[in-house]
Design an enzyme around this catalytic site. Sequence first.
Site, PDB file in Angstrom:
ATOM      1  N   HIS A  41       0.270  -9.107  -5.422  1.00  0.00           N
ATOM      2  CA  HIS A  41      -0.883  -9.743  -6.061  1.00  0.00           C
ATOM      3  C   HIS A  41      -1.566  -8.846  -7.072  1.00  0.00           C
ATOM      4  O   HIS A  41      -2.705  -9.099  -7.474  1.00  0.00           O
ATOM      5  CB  HIS A  41      -1.854 -10.269  -5.001  1.00  0.00           C
ATOM      6  N   ASP A  85     -12.272 -11.252  -0.826  1.00  0.00           N
ATOM      7  CA  ASP A  85     -12.600 -12.679  -0.932  1.00  0.00           C
ATOM      8  C   ASP A  85     -11.401 -13.553  -0.572  1.00  0.00           C
ATOM      9  O   ASP A  85     -11.559 -14.707  -0.196  1.00  0.00           O
ATOM     10  CB  ASP A  85     -12.989 -13.033  -2.376  1.00  0.00           C
ATOM     11  N   GLU A 132     -22.994 -11.740  -2.691  1.00  0.00           N
ATOM     12  CA  GLU A 132     -22.189 -11.719  -3.921  1.00  0.00           C
ATOM     13  C   GLU A 132     -22.950 -12.480  -4.998  1.00  0.00           C
ATOM     14  O   GLU A 132     -24.134 -12.795  -4.839  1.00  0.00           O
ATOM     15  CB  GLU A 132     -20.796 -12.336  -3.690  1.00  0.00           C
TER      16      GLU A 132
HETATM   17  P1  FAD Z   1       0.557  -5.262  -4.185  1.00  0.00           P
HETATM   18  O1  FAD Z   1       0.168  -5.905  -5.450  1.00  0.00           O
HETATM   19  O2  FAD Z   1       1.848  -5.639  -3.625  1.00  0.00           O
HETATM   20  O3  FAD Z   1       0.436  -3.682  -4.319  1.00  0.00           O
HETATM   21  C1  FAD Z   1      -0.687  -3.088  -4.909  1.00  0.00           C
HETATM   22  C2  FAD Z   1      -0.539  -1.581  -4.979  1.00  0.00           C
HETATM   23  O4  FAD Z   1      -0.585  -1.044  -3.663  1.00  0.00           O
HETATM   24  C3  FAD Z   1       0.789  -1.132  -5.568  1.00  0.00           C
HETATM   25  O5  FAD Z   1       0.592   0.072  -6.251  1.00  0.00           O
HETATM   26  C4  FAD Z   1       1.643  -0.911  -4.354  1.00  0.00           C
HETATM   27  O6  FAD Z   1       2.685   0.006  -4.598  1.00  0.00           O
HETATM   28  C5  FAD Z   1       0.638  -0.367  -3.370  1.00  0.00           C
HETATM   29  N1  FAD Z   1       0.965  -0.691  -1.984  1.00  0.00           N
HETATM   30  C6  FAD Z   1       1.193  -1.900  -1.445  1.00  0.00           C
HETATM   31  N2  FAD Z   1       1.436  -1.783  -0.137  1.00  0.00           N
HETATM   32  C7  FAD Z   1       1.363  -0.473   0.153  1.00  0.00           C
HETATM   33  C8  FAD Z   1       1.549   0.300   1.335  1.00  0.00           C
HETATM   34  N3  FAD Z   1       1.844  -0.273   2.493  1.00  0.00           N
HETATM   35  N4  FAD Z   1       1.409   1.639   1.256  1.00  0.00           N
HETATM   36  C9  FAD Z   1       1.101   2.252   0.095  1.00  0.00           C
HETATM   37  N5  FAD Z   1       0.944   1.579  -1.062  1.00  0.00           N
HETATM   38  C10 FAD Z   1       1.065   0.233  -1.027  1.00  0.00           C
HETATM   39  N6  FAD Z   1      -9.301  -7.233  -4.210  1.00  0.00           N
HETATM   40  C11 FAD Z   1     -10.459  -6.923  -3.602  1.00  0.00           C
HETATM   41  O7  FAD Z   1     -10.726  -5.758  -3.334  1.00  0.00           O
HETATM   42  N7  FAD Z   1     -11.343  -7.894  -3.273  1.00  0.00           N
HETATM   43  C12 FAD Z   1     -11.090  -9.222  -3.495  1.00  0.00           C
HETATM   44  O8  FAD Z   1     -11.904 -10.064  -3.161  1.00  0.00           O
HETATM   45  C13 FAD Z   1      -9.865  -9.575  -4.101  1.00  0.00           C
HETATM   46  N8  FAD Z   1      -9.535 -10.851  -4.322  1.00  0.00           N
HETATM   47  C14 FAD Z   1      -8.333 -11.154  -4.879  1.00  0.00           C
HETATM   48  C15 FAD Z   1      -8.002 -12.507  -5.045  1.00  0.00           C
HETATM   49  C16 FAD Z   1      -6.782 -12.841  -5.582  1.00  0.00           C
HETATM   50  C17 FAD Z   1      -6.444 -14.302  -5.769  1.00  0.00           C
HETATM   51  C18 FAD Z   1      -5.880 -11.824  -5.990  1.00  0.00           C
HETATM   52  C19 FAD Z   1      -4.577 -12.181  -6.620  1.00  0.00           C
HETATM   53  C20 FAD Z   1      -6.205 -10.488  -5.839  1.00  0.00           C
HETATM   54  C21 FAD Z   1      -7.451 -10.153  -5.274  1.00  0.00           C
HETATM   55  N9  FAD Z   1      -7.815  -8.821  -5.083  1.00  0.00           N
HETATM   56  C22 FAD Z   1      -8.999  -8.524  -4.469  1.00  0.00           C
HETATM   57  C23 FAD Z   1      -6.987  -7.730  -5.593  1.00  0.00           C
HETATM   58  C24 FAD Z   1      -6.074  -7.200  -4.524  1.00  0.00           C
HETATM   59  O9  FAD Z   1      -6.787  -6.458  -3.575  1.00  0.00           O
HETATM   60  C25 FAD Z   1      -5.060  -6.239  -5.158  1.00  0.00           C
HETATM   61  O10 FAD Z   1      -4.357  -6.908  -6.149  1.00  0.00           O
HETATM   62  C26 FAD Z   1      -4.116  -5.725  -4.117  1.00  0.00           C
HETATM   63  O11 FAD Z   1      -3.347  -4.709  -4.668  1.00  0.00           O
HETATM   64  C27 FAD Z   1      -3.218  -6.848  -3.746  1.00  0.00           C
HETATM   65  O12 FAD Z   1      -2.625  -6.607  -2.540  1.00  0.00           O
HETATM   66  P2  FAD Z   1      -1.070  -6.836  -2.396  1.00  0.00           P
HETATM   67  O13 FAD Z   1      -0.860  -6.775  -0.955  1.00  0.00           O
HETATM   68  O14 FAD Z   1      -0.579  -8.046  -3.072  1.00  0.00           O
HETATM   69  O15 FAD Z   1      -0.586  -5.515  -3.108  1.00  0.00           O
END
Ligand code: FAD
Length: 569
Positions: free
Chosen positions: A128, A195, A311
């Site tokens: 994400h 969120d 918020e």
């Molecule tokens: P990924 O996109 O898969 O990874 C993100 C980063 O973390 C990459 O660098 C990856 O290599 C690293 N990573 C992933 N897993 C691990 C692991 N196990 N160990 C070490 N590194 C790792 N963020 C907020 O803080 N608050 C919010 O309210 C919020 N709302 C969101 C709503 C939506 C619809 C979306 C799309 C995103 C939102 N986000 C929010 C952002 C979100 O927290 C970040 O995009 C986060 O990185 C997404 O998590 P993911 O699991 O998809 O990570």
Amino acid sequence: MLSKARSLPCFQLVFDVATFESSIGSVKLDRRFESRNIENELEARKAPLDRGPTDLLLHVGADTWARLSLDPADTRAAAADFGRLSSRPEPAAVLRPGSAADVARLLRSAFDSAPARPAPVSARGHGHSAHGQALAPGGVVVDMAHRSASTAPPGPAFDPGLGGHYVDVWAGELWVDVLNRTLEHGGLAPKSWTDYLYLSVGGTLSNAGISGQAFRHGPQISNVYDLDVVTGKGEIVTCSEKQNAELFHAVLGGLGQFGIITRARIALERAPKRVRWIRVLYSNFTAFTSDQEHLISLHAADASGRFDYVEGFVIVDEGLINNWRSSFFSPRNPVKITSLAGGNGVLYCLEVTKNYDESTAGSVDQEVEALLKQLEFVPGTVFTTDVPYVDFLDRVHKAELKLRAKGLWDVPHPWLNLFVPASRIADFDRGVFRGILGANKTSGPILIYPMNKHKWDERSSAVTPDEDVFYLVAFLRSALPDSGEPTQSLEHLTRQNQQILDFCDESGIGAKQYLPHHKTRAEWARHFGSQWETFLRRKSEFDPKFILGSGQGIFQPVPSTSSSHLFPS
Ligand code: FAD
């Protein structure tokens, strides 16, 4: 069968899936892995791999090889993310680890192989990110969300030493699954949220994880007791504030640079049953932010004397408030900006909640009323709803389903998230909300809410402005190329994001990007500021070959013989 397989040269490995299954219980291997010859598979790829990935893949060992996919459908999927903005090369392979040991074998293999350029490895949570941060171009993506676990995850437990409940989770688990599991076991829930719950634990802990509870509990990275981390050297390390503290703090907010988190021990609290959810409107920005800052200053008050979540968002056009999260405002009672916003055409919406259950249901009305009385919103603009706690936490998923149904979810998302110091938030309003954005229609919410810096641990890798209170300002906009509206094109939104960043620079606002995206070494150094030296030191300690997290664009893997090409040029 396994021991026999291990004794074969690894390029001749053949798995007997039935024997493998019965030997380790319920683990089920994908059909693609039933019978595999590594060399054939590597050769069969249309584009031959670089030496780095080939060396790495040849040496991971039988167990881990069985969980690797070179299938183009998998590598293509691992190269895509929510942002749909990155066009960098796909990874060579995807690992679906069964355990931390698989991750360790992969990273140990990458570390030990000594090609001219070691293969990059990145963890992917739920993909994400917006700018390909979870990518490992030409290397291996560790798909943490798709684990073939052999045992059921543990339920919550109580630790008298910690003085509270906790739950141990696989870092690829989604927060929504953690919530459902902890609720099932005794009505417990994590304290600090994002969120949106369809994010992985490891993904948000690698950034910070923030929402309207952060003013009280701090970000998610302030609510973790300990972690298991596989470092860039392939070592599995348990870390906490007391044990291997440097790695613990490095990894939290560490953008995936120091290790792959495989397990996290998350702080829990008793979950409330219901939520009184309130929105009030402001036309005066100073009144809006003064009220927000007042409400977060009540962080230590008794439950009866504060809200549980604070918020807010900016409304520059009616479409936003009446469409995106439209379930809140009654269709019979649409919000008309023009009638409220006076001359400047911008409204601000404060969003707060009060949690309650059977024991406090009798007093919630009075408590809300007493708190609202302290605020200076536009009279007659109180919108209230009442929902189960889970429905409140899972609110953005409802918006997701609606957008998906309209084909508006899988579109480019040029999101920009900034932390703005409280002392400059009025300048930001003038220059951006009422300046750069003007009267343009916005295709997505613009969130704005303050947080207390003292709830963040300065030893973590997360970067925040140097002020006691700072705001998250999140431009969560979607590009809608087919809308026929030039202001909703990707080019326009990207240009506007740059204008906002330039405005912050030129006006010396001191903003920091959250979920940062920078292109050059100088920009990264500036982003980290006084933390940059620590960041570099931690990188060379925990990932000395710079194998991890290349998708962030901070470091690239380095030849083992060289120490000079530490950064992208
Ligand atoms: P990924 O996109 O898969 O990874 C993100 C980063 O973390 C990459 O660098 C990856 O290599 C690293 N990573 C992933 N897993 C691990 C692991 N196990 N160990 C070490 N590194 C790792 N963020 C907020 O803080 N608050 C919010 O309210 C919020 N709302 C969101 C709503 C939506 C619809 C979306 C799309 C995103 C939102 N986000 C929010 C952002 C979100 O927290 C970040 O995009 C986060 O990185 C997404 O998590 P993911 O699991 O998809 O990570």
